[in-house]
Design a protein around this motif. Structure first.
Motif, PDB file in Angstrom:
ATOM      1  N   GLU A  18       4.693   3.103 -38.484  1.00 50.54           N
ATOM      2  CA  GLU A  18       4.301   3.706 -37.209  1.00 50.54           C
ATOM      3  C   GLU A  18       3.776   5.123 -37.422  1.00 50.54           C
ATOM      4  OE1 GLU A  18       6.210   5.046 -32.885  1.00 50.54           O
ATOM      5  OE2 GLU A  18       7.276   3.573 -34.123  1.00 50.54           O
ATOM      6  N   TYR A  19       4.434   5.881 -38.288  1.00 57.47           N
ATOM      7  CA  TYR A  19       3.997   7.252 -38.558  1.00 57.47           C
ATOM      8  C   TYR A  19       2.577   7.258 -39.119  1.00 57.47           C
ATOM      9  CZ  TYR A  19       4.306  12.116 -40.194  1.00 57.47           C
ATOM     10  OH  TYR A  19       4.088  13.463 -40.397  1.00 57.47           O
ATOM     11  N   ALA A  20       2.328   6.409 -40.110  1.00 62.06           N
ATOM     12  CA  ALA A  20       1.002   6.357 -40.724  1.00 62.06           C
ATOM     13  C   ALA A  20      -0.059   5.939 -39.705  1.00 62.06           C
ATOM     14  CB  ALA A  20       1.008   5.398 -41.905  1.00 62.06           C
ATOM     15  N   ALA A  21       0.287   4.988 -38.855  1.00 58.12           N
ATOM     16  CA  ALA A  21      -0.670   4.507 -37.854  1.00 58.12           C
ATOM     17  C   ALA A  21      -0.999   5.596 -36.838  1.00 58.12           C
ATOM     18  CB  ALA A  21      -0.112   3.273 -37.145  1.00 58.12           C
ATOM     19  N   VAL A  22       0.011   6.325 -36.385  1.00 58.10           N
ATOM     20  CA  VAL A  22      -0.198   7.383 -35.394  1.00 58.10           C
ATOM     21  C   VAL A  22      -1.066   8.497 -35.977  1.00 58.10           C
ATOM     22  CG1 VAL A  22       0.950   9.227 -34.093  1.00 58.10           C
ATOM     23  CG2 VAL A  22       1.888   6.908 -34.066  1.00 58.10           C
ATOM     24  N   VAL A  23      -0.746   8.934 -37.190  1.00 59.28           N
ATOM     25  CA  VAL A  23      -1.513  10.013 -37.815  1.00 59.28           C
ATOM     26  C   VAL A  23      -2.935   9.562 -38.108  1.00 59.28           C
ATOM     27  CG1 VAL A  23      -1.720  11.480 -39.863  1.00 59.28           C
ATOM     28  CG2 VAL A  23       0.511  11.167 -38.772  1.00 59.28           C
ATOM     29  N   SER A  24      -3.101   8.365 -38.647  1.00 60.97           N
ATOM     30  CA  SER A  24      -4.433   7.860 -38.978  1.00 60.97           C
ATOM     31  C   SER A  24      -5.320   7.782 -37.743  1.00 60.97           C
ATOM     32  CB  SER A  24      -4.324   6.480 -39.628  1.00 60.97           C
ATOM     33  OG  SER A  24      -5.599   6.003 -40.004  1.00 60.97           O
ATOM     34  N   ALA A  25      -4.746   7.277 -36.658  1.00 58.44           N
ATOM     35  CA  ALA A  25      -5.521   7.151 -35.414  1.00 58.44           C
ATOM     36  C   ALA A  25      -5.932   8.522 -34.893  1.00 58.44           C
ATOM     37  CB  ALA A  25      -4.708   6.402 -34.357  1.00 58.44           C
ATOM     38  N   TYR A  26      -5.040   9.497 -35.008  1.00 53.59           N
ATOM     39  CA  TYR A  26      -5.357  10.836 -34.496  1.00 53.59           C
ATOM     40  C   TYR A  26      -6.438  11.505 -35.338  1.00 53.59           C
ATOM     41  CZ  TYR A  26      -4.979  15.338 -32.293  1.00 53.59           C
ATOM     42  OH  TYR A  26      -5.276  16.494 -31.607  1.00 53.59           O
ATOM     43  N   LEU A  27      -6.357  11.366 -36.644  1.00 54.41           N
ATOM     44  CA  LEU A  27      -7.375  11.954 -37.499  1.00 54.41           C
ATOM     45  C   LEU A  27      -8.740  11.344 -37.202  1.00 54.41           C
ATOM     46  CD1 LEU A  27      -5.539  12.142 -40.956  1.00 54.41           C
ATOM     47  CD2 LEU A  27      -5.586  13.839 -39.097  1.00 54.41           C
ATOM     48  N   HIS A  28      -8.776  10.036 -37.023  1.00 57.04           N
ATOM     49  CA  HIS A  28     -10.027   9.352 -36.693  1.00 57.04           C
ATOM     50  C   HIS A  28     -10.575   9.852 -35.363  1.00 57.04           C
ATOM     51  CE1 HIS A  28     -12.952   6.036 -36.700  1.00 57.04           C
ATOM     52  NE2 HIS A  28     -12.666   5.895 -35.434  1.00 57.04           N
ATOM     53  N   GLU A  29      -9.687   9.955 -34.375  1.00 55.26           N
ATOM     54  CA  GLU A  29     -10.110  10.426 -33.054  1.00 55.26           C
ATOM     55  C   GLU A  29     -10.670  11.847 -33.122  1.00 55.26           C
ATOM     56  OE1 GLU A  29      -7.781  12.061 -29.092  1.00 55.26           O
ATOM     57  OE2 GLU A  29      -6.943  10.315 -30.136  1.00 55.26           O
ATOM     58  N   SER A  30     -10.016  12.706 -33.893  1.00 60.43           N
ATOM     59  CA  SER A  30     -10.452  14.100 -34.002  1.00 60.43           C
ATOM     60  C   SER A  30     -11.824  14.217 -34.655  1.00 60.43           C
ATOM     61  CB  SER A  30      -9.436  14.903 -34.823  1.00 60.43           C
ATOM     62  OG  SER A  30      -8.160  14.871 -34.209  1.00 60.43           O
ATOM     63  N   GLU A  31     -12.088  13.341 -35.615  1.00 57.62           N
ATOM     64  CA  GLU A  31     -13.379  13.373 -36.319  1.00 57.62           C
ATOM     65  C   GLU A  31     -14.526  12.923 -35.445  1.00 57.62           C
ATOM     66  OE1 GLU A  31     -13.256  11.231 -39.960  1.00 57.62           O
ATOM     67  OE2 GLU A  31     -11.617  12.438 -40.771  1.00 57.62           O
ATOM     68  N   HIS A  32     -14.225  12.072 -34.475  1.00 56.19           N
ATOM     69  CA  HIS A  32     -15.298  11.457 -33.700  1.00 56.19           C
ATOM     70  C   HIS A  32     -15.390  11.973 -32.267  1.00 56.19           C
ATOM     71  CE1 HIS A  32     -14.732   8.684 -37.086  1.00 56.19           C
ATOM     72  NE2 HIS A  32     -16.008   8.429 -36.924  1.00 56.19           N
ATOM     73  N   LYS A  33     -14.726  13.109 -32.022  1.00 53.64           N
ATOM     74  CA  LYS A  33     -14.904  13.748 -30.714  1.00 53.64           C
ATOM     75  C   LYS A  33     -16.319  14.279 -30.593  1.00 53.64           C
ATOM     76  CE  LYS A  33     -10.288  15.095 -29.182  1.00 53.64           C
ATOM     77  NZ  LYS A  33      -9.421  16.222 -28.795  1.00 53.64           N
ATOM     78  N   ALA A  34     -16.857  14.184 -29.398  1.00 51.39           N
ATOM     79  CA  ALA A  34     -18.223  14.661 -29.181  1.00 51.39           C
ATOM     80  C   ALA A  34     -18.280  16.169 -29.322  1.00 51.39           C
ATOM     81  CB  ALA A  34     -18.691  14.238 -27.795  1.00 51.39           C
TER      82      ALA A  34
END
Length: 292
Positions: free
Chosen positions: A276-292
């Protein structure tokens, strides 16, 4: 998985680093371990994040596999902040995500408040952003411990016998509840203790997690958290010594920050609820990279 290791020069000596690649082209993640004076070792659980990006660890000067200069004047927050900038420069991390754990969040917040360029996001894992508030939280959690454990801790701290066997045994009971609830503790946690530097810990923090007597005793960056202007995620365990209510409070002070509580964890959710920790962090990093 490609792993490289080496040393880079920083103020006061050389620090050891470890880079993990697996072909992902995301922005690298730099990991700051807890302590002060501990090592990166348990955080190697985050190697799994290398599917999408390079993951980089380093042992702060004086601890882990890094050089151990005999110079107490080096064990200051501002020098560790300087060290972080030097590591980034030497490893050519122009754009980077940074994850700090425990004392690593003290270091991370202090670094961000110098307004560095190129930080894509920040992850505050089990944050310690106010030493006085941390101490207050520990006092509250200690009151929930068995009376005999409380008595040993109170007496040892009052008499200055925090190096005694009974004090160490009493604090271990606390750690089993609020640092890592896995039973038995993973071998990587035990090995990490052998790589630590208790002199740094004692100088900067104190004899235990809940007895703050070192040079960080008055540290409190909460009045400046509103100045952090990078996407920020706050994490902790439900039973964490970095108390959930305090973690949520910190997150409320950083513009547009998010938080996540791991319901079955204490201070090491990256081990206790690894997937769960890895999934939460991975998703957040991805989201941060692809913010407009």
């Amino acid at each position: 998985m490609e792993i490289s290791k080496g040393f880079v020069k920083v103020t006061g000596g050389e620090v050891w680093y470890r880079r993990v690649k697996n072909g992902g082209n995301g922005i690298p993640l730099l990991v700051l371990h807890g302590g002060p004076g501990n090592s990166h070792l348990p955080l190697e659980a985050l190697d799994v994040l290398n599917e999408h990006r390079e993951v980089i660890y380093y042992d702060q000067l004086g601890s882990g596999y890094s050089q151990r200069p005999d110079n107490p004047n080096l064990w200051r927050l501002d020098r560790f902040v300087e060290e972080l900038g030097q590591v980034r420069k030497e490893l050519r991390l122009e754009e980077v995500h940074i994850l700090g754990h425990s004392w690593g969040t003290t270091l991370l917040s202090s670094y961000l408040l110098t307004s560095p360029n190129g930080v894509k996001s920040a992850v505050f894992s089990s944050p310690c952003l106010s030493a006085p508030r941390w101490a207050d939280d520990q006092k509250r959690l200690l009151k929930e411990m068995p009376s005999e454990v409380q008595a040993i801790i109170d007496r040892s701290e009052a008499e200055g016998t925090t190096d005694s066997k009974e004090y160490k045994e009493a604090t271990q009971e606390y750690y089993k509840k609020h640092v890592c609830r896995l039973d038995p503790w993973p071998e990587v946690m035990k090995k990490a203790f052998t790589l630590g530097n208790s002199d740094i810990y004692l100088s900067m923090w104190g004899p235990s997690e809940f007895c703050v007597t070192g040079n960080l005793k008055e540290y409190d960056c909460t009045p400046r958290l509103h100045e952090i202007n990078v996407p920020s995620l706050f994490l902790c365990g439900r039973y964490d010594e970095a108390a959930p209510d305090t973690t949520i409070y910190f997150s409320s002070l950083v513009p547009e920050a998010k938080y996540h509580i791991f319901e079955e964890s204490s201070h090491t959710p990256y081990l206790e609820q690894h997937e769960e920790y890895a999934a939460v962090v991975s998703a957040y990093l991805h989201e941060s990279e692809h913010k407009a």
